[in-house]
Design a protein around this motif. Structure first.
Motif, PDB file in Angstrom:
ATOM      1  N   SER A 137      73.008  28.182-121.116  1.00  0.00           N
ATOM      2  CA  SER A 137      72.197  27.258-120.315  1.00  0.00           C
ATOM      3  C   SER A 137      71.374  28.017-119.284  1.00  0.00           C
ATOM      4  O   SER A 137      70.220  27.674-119.015  1.00  0.00           O
ATOM      5  CB  SER A 137      73.088  26.215-119.630  1.00  0.00           C
ATOM      6  OG  SER A 137      73.909  26.803-118.636  1.00  0.00           O
ATOM      7  N   ILE A 138      71.942  29.078-118.705  1.00  0.00           N
ATOM      8  CA  ILE A 138      71.205  29.909-117.747  1.00  0.00           C
ATOM      9  C   ILE A 138      70.093  30.668-118.463  1.00  0.00           C
ATOM     10  O   ILE A 138      68.946  30.705-117.999  1.00  0.00           O
ATOM     11  CB  ILE A 138      72.151  30.890-117.030  1.00  0.00           C
ATOM     12  CG1 ILE A 138      73.156  30.126-116.168  1.00  0.00           C
ATOM     13  CG2 ILE A 138      71.354  31.872-116.171  1.00  0.00           C
ATOM     14  CD1 ILE A 138      74.243  30.987-115.563  1.00  0.00           C
TER      15      ILE A 138
ATOM     16  N   TRP B  42      63.745  32.562-112.194  1.00  0.00           N
ATOM     17  CA  TRP B  42      64.994  32.394-111.451  1.00  0.00           C
ATOM     18  C   TRP B  42      65.242  30.943-111.044  1.00  0.00           C
ATOM     19  O   TRP B  42      66.387  30.491-111.015  1.00  0.00           O
ATOM     20  CB  TRP B  42      65.005  33.300-110.222  1.00  0.00           C
ATOM     21  CG  TRP B  42      65.097  34.753-110.571  1.00  0.00           C
ATOM     22  CD1 TRP B  42      64.199  35.744-110.284  1.00  0.00           C
ATOM     23  CD2 TRP B  42      66.162  35.398-111.292  1.00  0.00           C
ATOM     24  NE1 TRP B  42      64.610  36.943-110.790  1.00  0.00           N
ATOM     25  CE2 TRP B  42      65.825  36.768-111.415  1.00  0.00           C
ATOM     26  CE3 TRP B  42      67.353  34.950-111.850  1.00  0.00           C
ATOM     27  CZ2 TRP B  42      66.643  37.682-112.062  1.00  0.00           C
ATOM     28  CZ3 TRP B  42      68.170  35.861-112.504  1.00  0.00           C
ATOM     29  CH2 TRP B  42      67.812  37.204-112.601  1.00  0.00           C
ATOM     30  N   TRP B  43      64.190  30.186-110.711  1.00  0.00           N
ATOM     31  CA  TRP B  43      64.413  28.782-110.315  1.00  0.00           C
ATOM     32  C   TRP B  43      64.980  27.985-111.487  1.00  0.00           C
ATOM     33  O   TRP B  43      65.958  27.256-111.348  1.00  0.00           O
ATOM     34  CB  TRP B  43      63.116  28.127-109.838  1.00  0.00           C
ATOM     35  CG  TRP B  43      63.369  26.820-109.141  1.00  0.00           C
ATOM     36  CD1 TRP B  43      63.567  26.623-107.810  1.00  0.00           C
ATOM     37  CD2 TRP B  43      63.477  25.501-109.745  1.00  0.00           C
ATOM     38  NE1 TRP B  43      63.789  25.284-107.537  1.00  0.00           N
ATOM     39  CE2 TRP B  43      63.751  24.583-108.708  1.00  0.00           C
ATOM     40  CE3 TRP B  43      63.374  25.026-111.049  1.00  0.00           C
ATOM     41  CZ2 TRP B  43      63.903  23.217-108.936  1.00  0.00           C
ATOM     42  CZ3 TRP B  43      63.546  23.659-111.279  1.00  0.00           C
ATOM     43  CH2 TRP B  43      63.802  22.778-110.233  1.00  0.00           C
ATOM     44  N   ASN B  44      64.369  28.132-112.651  1.00  0.00           N
ATOM     45  CA  ASN B  44      64.820  27.355-113.799  1.00  0.00           C
ATOM     46  C   ASN B  44      66.188  27.806-114.290  1.00  0.00           C
ATOM     47  O   ASN B  44      66.985  26.991-114.767  1.00  0.00           O
ATOM     48  CB  ASN B  44      63.785  27.449-114.931  1.00  0.00           C
ATOM     49  CG  ASN B  44      62.584  26.561-114.673  1.00  0.00           C
ATOM     50  OD1 ASN B  44      62.578  25.389-114.999  1.00  0.00           O
ATOM     51  ND2 ASN B  44      61.553  27.125-114.063  1.00  0.00           N
TER      52      ASN B  44
ATOM     53  N   GLY C 187      71.179  26.003-115.211  1.00  0.00           N
ATOM     54  CA  GLY C 187      72.555  26.498-115.208  1.00  0.00           C
ATOM     55  C   GLY C 187      73.466  25.634-114.368  1.00  0.00           C
ATOM     56  O   GLY C 187      74.605  25.337-114.756  1.00  0.00           O
ATOM     57  N   CYS C 188      72.970  25.186-113.220  1.00  0.00           N
ATOM     58  CA  CYS C 188      73.763  24.315-112.342  1.00  0.00           C
ATOM     59  C   CYS C 188      73.953  22.928-112.944  1.00  0.00           C
ATOM     60  O   CYS C 188      75.019  22.329-112.801  1.00  0.00           O
ATOM     61  CB  CYS C 188      73.080  24.179-110.979  1.00  0.00           C
ATOM     62  SG  CYS C 188      73.605  25.450-109.828  1.00  0.00           S
TER      63      CYS C 188
ATOM     64  N   GLY D 239      71.196  21.344-108.704  1.00  0.00           N
ATOM     65  CA  GLY D 239      70.420  22.369-109.395  1.00  0.00           C
ATOM     66  C   GLY D 239      69.144  22.713-108.661  1.00  0.00           C
ATOM     67  O   GLY D 239      68.773  23.890-108.572  1.00  0.00           O
ATOM     68  N   GLY D 240      68.466  21.697-108.114  1.00  0.00           N
ATOM     69  CA  GLY D 240      67.247  21.945-107.350  1.00  0.00           C
ATOM     70  C   GLY D 240      67.507  22.755-106.103  1.00  0.00           C
ATOM     71  O   GLY D 240      66.725  23.642-105.740  1.00  0.00           O
TER      72      GLY D 240
END
Length: 269
Positions: A81-82, A145-147, A152-153, A181-182
Motif C-alpha cells: 500500500s505504501i 512521500w505524501w501519497n 499507507g496510513c 492519512g492526510g
C-alpha cells in the motif's frame, strides 16, 4: 481553504530564522497588500483539482493491481500500500507541476504578474515550454512521500478500526482513515513542499547557480542556514487543509465508486 494555501506559500517563501505564524501571516498580507491578495493565484489550483484527484486514485488503482500481479499477492499488504501510494504520487506529480509553478509565481510577495496566462507567456518566452516544469524533481518527491504516507496510513488505520457493520460505519471509517492519512502525509512531505516553493519561486539569472536547485541538497541548506523548524514552514495552514481534506477526499471517492459499482456491476470496477 484557498486563503490558507496563500498563507502557506508565503510562509515557505520567507527565508531566515524569523517567520510569521499563521495569524501573523494573514494579518501581514491584509495590512500590506489588501484582503484581495489572499485570493491571488486562485485559478491554477481550481483548474488542477479535478485532474489531480482523478490521476491520484486512477494511478493508485493501476499501480496497486500491477504490484499485486508482480508479487503474486492475493490482497494488499502494508508494504504494497505504501509502494502503491508512492507510485501514484510520482505519477500525479507530472500533472501538477505547471499549475503549481503558476500558482507560486502569482502568490510570491514580489509578484507583478497580471494573471495566470501572463505567467505562462513570460515563462515560455524566457525559458521555453520546459520552463513550466521547473521544480519537477521537488514536486515529484513532494507527491511521492505524501501519497505514500496517505495511502499507507489508510490501509493501517482501516485495519485498526472496528469492523464496519453498516454503510454509515464504513463511511465513518473512511473519513477517519483519510483524515489520519492526510495528517501523516502532510507531516512527511512538508519539507519537500518548502523546497519546491523555494525552487519555483526563484528567478533565474544568467551565469548564476540557483541557491535551491535539487531537493535533498536544498533540504540540507535550509536546515543548516535556518534551522530544522524552517523545513516545516507553512505546516499549520497546510495540515488544516489536507488532514480533513484527505478524509473528505477518500469519503467522496468511496461513495462515487460504490455508485458506479451499483450501476455497472463488479466486473467494471
Amino acid at each position: 481553504m484557498f486563503r490558507r494555501e496563500q498563507v502557506k506559500t508565503r510562509m515557505q517563501l520567507e527565508t531566515g530564522k524569523s517567520q510569521h505564524g499563521l495569524i501573523g501571516s494573514f494579518q501581514s498580507i491584509i495590512k500590506e497588500e489588501g484582503f484581495g491578495r489572499l485570493y491571488r493565484g486562485l485559478v491554477p489550483p481550481l483548474l488542477l483539482e479535478a485532474p489531480k484527484r482523478a490521476t491520484k486514485f486512477a494511478a493508485n488503482d493501476f499501480w496497486g493491481k500491477t504490484y499485486l500481479k508482480l508479487t503474486g499477492e492475493s490482497k494488499m499488504t502494508q508494504q504494497l500500500s505504501i509502494l502503491t501510494g508512492c507510485s501514484a504520487g510520482a505519477t500525479e506529480s507530472f500533472v501538477v507541476v505547471p499549475f503549481e509553478l503558476v500558482k507560486i509565481k502569482l502568490q510570491d510577495k514580489m509578484s507583478t504578474y497580471s494573471g495566470p496566462m501572463e505567467v505562462v507567456r513570460q515563462v515560455i518566452r524566457k525559458e521555453g515550454v520546459l520552463g513550466l516544469y521547473v521544480g519537477m524533481e521537488a514536486t515529484f518527491w513532494r507527491h511521492f512521500w505524501w501519497n505514500g504516507g496517505y495511502f499507507g496510513c489508510i490501509f493501517q488505520v482501516r485495519g485498526l478500526l472496528p469492523k464496519a457493520e453498516s454503510a454509515q460505519a464504513r463511511l465513518m471509517n473512511d473519513l477517519i482513515a483519510g483524515t489520519v492519512g492526510g495528517f501523516v502525509g502532510t507531516a512527511i512531505n512538508t519539507p519537500f513542499d518548502v523546497v519546491k516553493s523555494r525552487i519555483q519561486g526563484s528567478t533565474k539569472q544568467a551565469g548564476v547557480v540557483p541557491k535551491y536547485n535539487w531537493t535533498y541538497p536544498a533540504l540540507v541548506t535550509i536546515f543548516r542556514e535556518e534551522g530544522p523548524a524552517a523545513l516545516y514552514k507553512g505546516f499549520v495552514p497546510k495540515v488544516l487543509r489536507l488532514a480533513p481534506g484527505g478524509g473528505v477526499l477518500l469519503l467522496v471517492v468511496e461513495v462515487t465508486l460504490n455508485l458506479f459499482r451499483q450501476a455497472l456491476g463488479p466486473p467494471y470496477l
